[in-house]
Design a protein around this motif. Structure first.
Motif, PDB file in Angstrom:
ATOM      1  N   LEU A   1       9.173  -1.036  -2.315  1.00 54.92           N
ATOM      2  CA  LEU A   1       9.843  -1.053  -1.015  1.00 54.92           C
ATOM      3  C   LEU A   1       8.937  -0.412   0.024  1.00 54.92           C
ATOM      4  O   LEU A   1       8.356   0.655  -0.225  1.00 54.92           O
ATOM      5  N   PHE A   2       8.813  -1.058   1.165  1.00 53.52           N
ATOM      6  CA  PHE A   2       7.964  -0.556   2.254  1.00 53.52           C
ATOM      7  C   PHE A   2       8.868  -0.227   3.444  1.00 53.52           C
ATOM      8  O   PHE A   2       9.462  -1.120   4.049  1.00 53.52           O
ATOM      9  N   TYR A   3       8.974   1.062   3.743  1.00 53.72           N
ATOM     10  CA  TYR A   3       9.853   1.531   4.811  1.00 53.72           C
ATOM     11  C   TYR A   3       9.130   1.506   6.151  1.00 53.72           C
ATOM     12  O   TYR A   3       7.905   1.624   6.210  1.00 53.72           O
ATOM     13  N   GLY A   4       9.882   1.381   7.231  1.00 55.32           N
ATOM     14  CA  GLY A   4       9.319   1.293   8.575  1.00 55.32           C
ATOM     15  C   GLY A   4       8.528   2.507   9.005  1.00 55.32           C
ATOM     16  O   GLY A   4       7.684   2.424   9.893  1.00 55.32           O
ATOM     17  N   ASN A   5       8.754   3.663   8.356  1.00 56.38           N
ATOM     18  CA  ASN A   5       8.045   4.888   8.741  1.00 56.38           C
ATOM     19  C   ASN A   5       6.718   5.057   8.002  1.00 56.38           C
ATOM     20  O   ASN A   5       6.090   6.107   8.082  1.00 56.38           O
ATOM     21  N   GLY A   6       6.293   4.018   7.251  1.00 62.16           N
ATOM     22  CA  GLY A   6       5.029   4.079   6.533  1.00 62.16           C
ATOM     23  C   GLY A   6       5.150   4.538   5.089  1.00 62.16           C
ATOM     24  O   GLY A   6       4.193   4.458   4.336  1.00 62.16           O
ATOM     25  N   GLU A   7       6.315   5.042   4.709  1.00 65.45           N
ATOM     26  CA  GLU A   7       6.513   5.460   3.323  1.00 65.45           C
ATOM     27  C   GLU A   7       6.844   4.260   2.462  1.00 65.45           C
ATOM     28  O   GLU A   7       7.183   3.186   2.969  1.00 65.45           O
ATOM     29  N   ASP A   8       6.714   4.430   1.161  1.00 66.62           N
ATOM     30  CA  ASP A   8       7.101   3.371   0.246  1.00 66.62           C
ATOM     31  C   ASP A   8       7.778   3.977  -0.972  1.00 66.62           C
ATOM     32  O   ASP A   8       7.793   5.192  -1.148  1.00 66.62           O
ATOM     33  N   GLY A   9       8.385   3.129  -1.758  1.00 73.58           N
ATOM     34  CA  GLY A   9       9.077   3.568  -2.964  1.00 73.58           C
ATOM     35  C   GLY A   9       9.148   2.424  -3.945  1.00 73.58           C
ATOM     36  O   GLY A   9       8.708   1.306  -3.664  1.00 73.58           O
ATOM     37  N   PHE A  10       9.693   2.705  -5.103  1.00 76.01           N
ATOM     38  CA  PHE A  10       9.810   1.706  -6.156  1.00 76.01           C
ATOM     39  C   PHE A  10      11.242   1.665  -6.655  1.00 76.01           C
ATOM     40  O   PHE A  10      11.945   2.678  -6.629  1.00 76.01           O
ATOM     41  N   ALA A  11      11.690   0.484  -7.109  1.00 75.08           N
ATOM     42  CA  ALA A  11      13.050   0.335  -7.618  1.00 75.08           C
ATOM     43  C   ALA A  11      13.028  -0.505  -8.895  1.00 75.08           C
ATOM     44  O   ALA A  11      12.411  -1.576  -8.932  1.00 75.08           O
ATOM     45  N   LEU A  12      13.706  -0.006  -9.924  1.00 73.07           N
ATOM     46  CA  LEU A  12      13.881  -0.729 -11.179  1.00 73.07           C
ATOM     47  C   LEU A  12      14.948  -1.800 -10.972  1.00 73.07           C
ATOM     48  O   LEU A  12      15.984  -1.534 -10.366  1.00 73.07           O
ATOM     49  N   CYS A  13      14.713  -3.007 -11.481  1.00 73.52           N
ATOM     50  CA  CYS A  13      15.623  -4.125 -11.282  1.00 73.52           C
ATOM     51  C   CYS A  13      16.078  -4.692 -12.622  1.00 73.52           C
ATOM     52  O   CYS A  13      15.253  -4.958 -13.498  1.00 73.52           O
ATOM     53  N   ARG A  14      17.373  -4.882 -12.754  1.00 76.88           N
ATOM     54  CA  ARG A  14      17.959  -5.450 -13.970  1.00 76.88           C
ATOM     55  C   ARG A  14      18.689  -6.740 -13.619  1.00 76.88           C
ATOM     56  O   ARG A  14      19.420  -6.794 -12.632  1.00 76.88           O
ATOM     57  N   TYR A  15      18.486  -7.751 -14.431  1.00 75.75           N
ATOM     58  CA  TYR A  15      19.147  -9.045 -14.270  1.00 75.75           C
ATOM     59  C   TYR A  15      20.628  -8.910 -14.609  1.00 75.75           C
ATOM     60  O   TYR A  15      20.977  -8.339 -15.634  1.00 75.75           O
ATOM     61  N   LEU A  16      21.491  -9.424 -13.744  1.00 74.25           N
ATOM     62  CA  LEU A  16      22.922  -9.495 -14.039  1.00 74.25           C
ATOM     63  C   LEU A  16      23.334 -10.948 -14.262  1.00 74.25           C
ATOM     64  O   LEU A  16      24.005 -11.259 -15.235  1.00 74.25           O
ATOM     65  N   ASP A  17      22.959 -11.829 -13.335  1.00 77.46           N
ATOM     66  CA  ASP A  17      23.129 -13.269 -13.494  1.00 77.46           C
ATOM     67  C   ASP A  17      22.196 -13.933 -12.487  1.00 77.46           C
ATOM     68  O   ASP A  17      21.391 -13.253 -11.867  1.00 77.46           O
TER      69      ASP A  17
END
Length: 74
Positions: free
Chosen positions: A28-44
């Motif tokens: 994820l790239f935030y407007g303030n220049g920071e970034d982050g990561f997110a774990l994603c799981r399939y639901l359907d």
């Protein structure tokens, strides 16, 4: 990761952007220049658990656009 299931991320209009495997990570790239990561799981085919929250993929895209956050496969 689970049996070849893919999470297909779209923009808010439903246009396919990229896919990641179940259990994959997005950046994820935030407007303030920071970034982050997110774990994603399939639901359907149209839903995923992203960073522990269940989303309809298009609603996730709308929320990210509204908050000025872009995202990509990590």
């Amino acid at each position: 990761m689970n049996g070849g299931r893919q999470i297909c991320f779209t923009d808010s209009k439903g246009k396919a952007l990229f896919s990641i495997p179940d259990g994959g990570i997005i950046r994820l790239f935030y407007g303030n220049g920071e970034d982050g990561f997110a774990l994603c799981r399939y639901l359907d085919e149209t839903h995923a658990r992203i960073d522990g929250v269940d989303y309809l993929i298009r609603e996730f895209a709308q929320r990210m656009e509204r908050n000025g956050i872009s995202y990509a496969a990590a």
